[in-house]
Design a protein around this motif. Structure first.
Motif, PDB file in Angstrom:
ATOM      1  N   ILE A  45      -0.603   6.192   3.822  1.00 33.11           N
ATOM      2  CA  ILE A  45      -1.463   5.184   3.187  1.00 33.11           C
ATOM      3  C   ILE A  45      -2.785   5.833   2.790  1.00 33.11           C
ATOM      4  O   ILE A  45      -3.474   6.438   3.611  1.00 33.11           O
ATOM      5  N   THR A  46      -3.133   5.693   1.522  1.00 34.58           N
ATOM      6  CA  THR A  46      -4.354   6.313   1.008  1.00 34.58           C
ATOM      7  C   THR A  46      -5.492   5.309   0.834  1.00 34.58           C
ATOM      8  O   THR A  46      -6.646   5.714   0.685  1.00 34.58           O
ATOM      9  N   ALA A  47      -5.189   4.011   0.852  1.00 32.65           N
ATOM     10  CA  ALA A  47      -6.235   2.999   0.689  1.00 32.65           C
ATOM     11  C   ALA A  47      -7.103   2.940   1.939  1.00 32.65           C
ATOM     12  O   ALA A  47      -6.585   2.953   3.068  1.00 32.65           O
ATOM     13  N   ARG A  81      -1.878  -0.332  -6.760  1.00 39.98           N
ATOM     14  CA  ARG A  81      -2.269  -1.740  -6.794  1.00 39.98           C
ATOM     15  C   ARG A  81      -3.266  -2.097  -5.699  1.00 39.98           C
ATOM     16  O   ARG A  81      -3.799  -3.214  -5.696  1.00 39.98           O
ATOM     17  N   VAL A  82      -3.505  -1.175  -4.751  1.00 40.18           N
ATOM     18  CA  VAL A  82      -4.279  -1.504  -3.545  1.00 40.18           C
ATOM     19  C   VAL A  82      -5.582  -0.701  -3.514  1.00 40.18           C
ATOM     20  O   VAL A  82      -5.576   0.507  -3.266  1.00 40.18           O
ATOM     21  N   ALA A  83      -6.707  -1.393  -3.742  1.00 36.26           N
ATOM     22  CA  ALA A  83      -8.011  -0.722  -3.700  1.00 36.26           C
ATOM     23  C   ALA A  83      -8.428  -0.454  -2.263  1.00 36.26           C
ATOM     24  O   ALA A  83      -8.891   0.646  -1.932  1.00 36.26           O
ATOM     25  N   PRO A  86      -4.613   6.897   8.243  1.00 35.59           N
ATOM     26  CA  PRO A  86      -5.745   7.833   8.185  1.00 35.59           C
ATOM     27  C   PRO A  86      -7.077   7.131   7.911  1.00 35.59           C
ATOM     28  O   PRO A  86      -7.199   6.343   6.967  1.00 35.59           O
ATOM     29  N   GLY A  87      -8.056   7.400   8.784  1.00 32.77           N
ATOM     30  CA  GLY A  87      -9.408   6.902   8.589  1.00 32.77           C
ATOM     31  C   GLY A  87      -9.602   5.423   8.837  1.00 32.77           C
ATOM     32  O   GLY A  87     -10.690   4.894   8.562  1.00 32.77           O
ATOM     33  N   ALA A  88      -8.597   4.735   9.375  1.00 32.88           N
ATOM     34  CA  ALA A  88      -8.707   3.283   9.553  1.00 32.88           C
ATOM     35  C   ALA A  88      -9.749   2.929  10.609  1.00 32.88           C
ATOM     36  O   ALA A  88      -9.941   3.640  11.594  1.00 32.88           O
ATOM     37  N   GLU A  89     -10.406   1.796  10.371  1.00 37.50           N
ATOM     38  CA  GLU A  89     -11.388   1.245  11.315  1.00 37.50           C
ATOM     39  C   GLU A  89     -10.760   0.062  12.032  1.00 37.50           C
ATOM     40  O   GLU A  89     -10.037  -0.736  11.420  1.00 37.50           O
ATOM     41  N   LEU A  90     -11.028  -0.086  13.331  1.00 39.56           N
ATOM     42  CA  LEU A  90     -10.522  -1.211  14.117  1.00 39.56           C
ATOM     43  C   LEU A  90     -11.684  -2.075  14.589  1.00 39.56           C
ATOM     44  O   LEU A  90     -12.647  -1.582  15.167  1.00 39.56           O
ATOM     45  N   ALA A 116       0.818  -1.213   0.000  1.00 41.44           N
ATOM     46  CA  ALA A 116       0.000   0.000   0.000  1.00 41.44           C
ATOM     47  C   ALA A 116       0.852   1.263   0.000  1.00 41.44           C
ATOM     48  O   ALA A 116       0.465   2.283  -0.585  1.00 41.44           O
ATOM     49  N   LEU A 117       2.013   1.210   0.648  1.00 47.38           N
ATOM     50  CA  LEU A 117       2.892   2.377   0.713  1.00 47.38           C
ATOM     51  C   LEU A 117       3.698   2.565  -0.565  1.00 47.38           C
ATOM     52  O   LEU A 117       3.848   3.692  -1.055  1.00 47.38           O
TER      53      LEU A 117
END
Length: 286
Positions: A227-229, A114-116, A255-259, A108-109
Motif C-alpha cells: 500500500i502506497t497511500a 484512486r486512493v489519495a 508502510p508509514g501508517a499512523e495508529l 488501495a491495493l
C-alpha cells in the motif's frame, strides 16, 4: 440530497456534503448512516467534499436474495470505484469503517491511483472467517450473543429496534450512549425499504454480521506492505468485534501508517470521539 448511482449492474444510494471543488473524501461503511449527518457536516465545514453511500443490501441500495447474495467482496470494491466515477472523481481520500475497511484496503491495493490517502477505522487485515493466529478474535461474549439471539417480531418496529439496539450495545465500549445509539438505529431502520418486508428486515437488522457469508476471494494481508497511500488507522481500545490487535497489525504492516486509539470505545464511532477523529482525518487529508 440522495443520489441513485447505477454501476456494476446495481443501484447505489449516495449522498454528498460540502462543495464539489473541495478535497473529496469517500466514506465507506455498512450504510451511509455509519457516518452520521453531523460528522459529515463537520468534515464538510472544514473544506472537504464528503461522499457517503449505502453498500448493496443496505439502506436504499439494491438488495439481493437475503439467503444467497450473488456478489463478492471484490464486487463491493468495484462499487466503491463506481461511486467515485459517478461523481467525476479520479481519486479521493478513502475512509473505511468495519466492512468498509476491507473495501478500502482492497481499493488501495488493486486501484492505487484512486486512493489519495487511506483511513481505516474499526477493521482488520483479514476477511470474514477464522482469524490469523496472531490476531485477536471476536470476543466470546459477543459471539455468544450473536449465536443465541433473542426472539424478534420482524413485523414490529419496536421489536426490531430493540433487537438492533442490543446488538449495538454488545459491539460498543463501556461508555455506551443508549439514547444516541437508539436515534441512529431508528434512522437506519426507517430509511430502509426492506424494513417493510419481514424477511428483508431480518437481514437489514443483522448488518454487523450480514457480510460474513460473502466470497472474499484471495487473502490480502500479505500484500499490505504494497500500500502506497498514506494511511491512518483509528481503533477503539475496547472493540469486541475486531479487538485492538487487529488495528495494531494494520498499522505495523502498512508502510508509514499512523495508529490512533480511542479509549473506552468499541466497534463504533460515537459523537464523543469526533473531537479526536475529525481533526485526525483533517490532518491526514491535508
Amino acid at each position: 440530497m440522495e443520489n441513485f448511482i447505477k454501476t456494476n449492474g446495481v443501484e447505489l444510494c449516495a449522498e454528498t456534503f460540502g462543495e464539489v471543488g473541495d478535497a473529496p473524501i469517500l466514506l465507506v461503511g455498512n450504510t451511509m448512516l455509519t457516518w452520521p449527518d453531523d460528522l459529515c457536516a463537520r468534515l464538510a465545514a472544514l473544506r472537504r467534499f464528503v461522499v457517503r453511500y449505502d453498500l448493496r443490501d443496505t439502506g436504499r441500495s439494491t438488495t439481493a436474495d437475503p439467503e444467497a447474495p450473488d456478489y463478492t467482496l471484490r464486487d463491493l470494491v468495484s462499487d466503491a470505484a463506481g461511486v467515485l466515477d459517478a461523481f467525476g472523481l479520479p481519486s479521493a481520500h478513502i475512509a473505511g469503517f468495519g466492512v468498509g475497511g476491507w473495501i478500502a484496503q482492497l481499493l488501495a491495493l488493486d486501484r492505487p491511483a484512486r486512493v489519495a490517502t487511506l483511513t481505516l477505522i474499526a477493521t482488520r487485515p483479514t476477511a470474514p472467517g477464522p482469524n490469523d493466529s496472531d490476531l485477536p478474535e471476536h470476543a466470546p461474549e459477543l459471539m455468544a450473543h450473536f449465536m443465541n439471539p433473542p426472539e424478534v417480531d420482524w413485523t414490529d418496529r419496536a421489536s426490531v429496534v430493540a433487537f438492533m439496539l442490543e446488538n449495538v450495545r454488545h459491539l460498543s465500549g463501556p461508555a455506551f450512549d443508549e439514547a444516541e445509539a437508539r436515534e441512529n438505529i431508528e434512522r437506519v431502520h426507517d430509511r430502509t425499504p426492506a424494513a417493510a418486508d419481514p424477511g428483508k428486515a431480518h437481514r437489514a437488522a443483522q448488518m454487523a454480521t450480514a457480510f460474513a457469508a460473502l466470497d472474499s476471494g484471495p487473502r490480502w494481508r500479505e500484500r499490505l506492505g504494497g500500500i502506497t497511500a498514506p494511511t491512518l488507522v483509528i481503533h477503539g481500545e475496547d472493540d469486541p468485534f475486531f479487538p485492538l490487535g487487529n488495528g495494531r497489525a494494520l498499522a505495523a504492516e502498512i508502510p508509514g501508517a499512523e495508529l490512533i486509539t480511542l479509549p473506552g470505545t468499541g466497534n463504533e464511532l460515537p459523537r464523543r470521539t469526533w473531537d479526536t477523529v475529525v481533526p485526525a482525518i483533517l490532518r491526514h487529508t491535508s
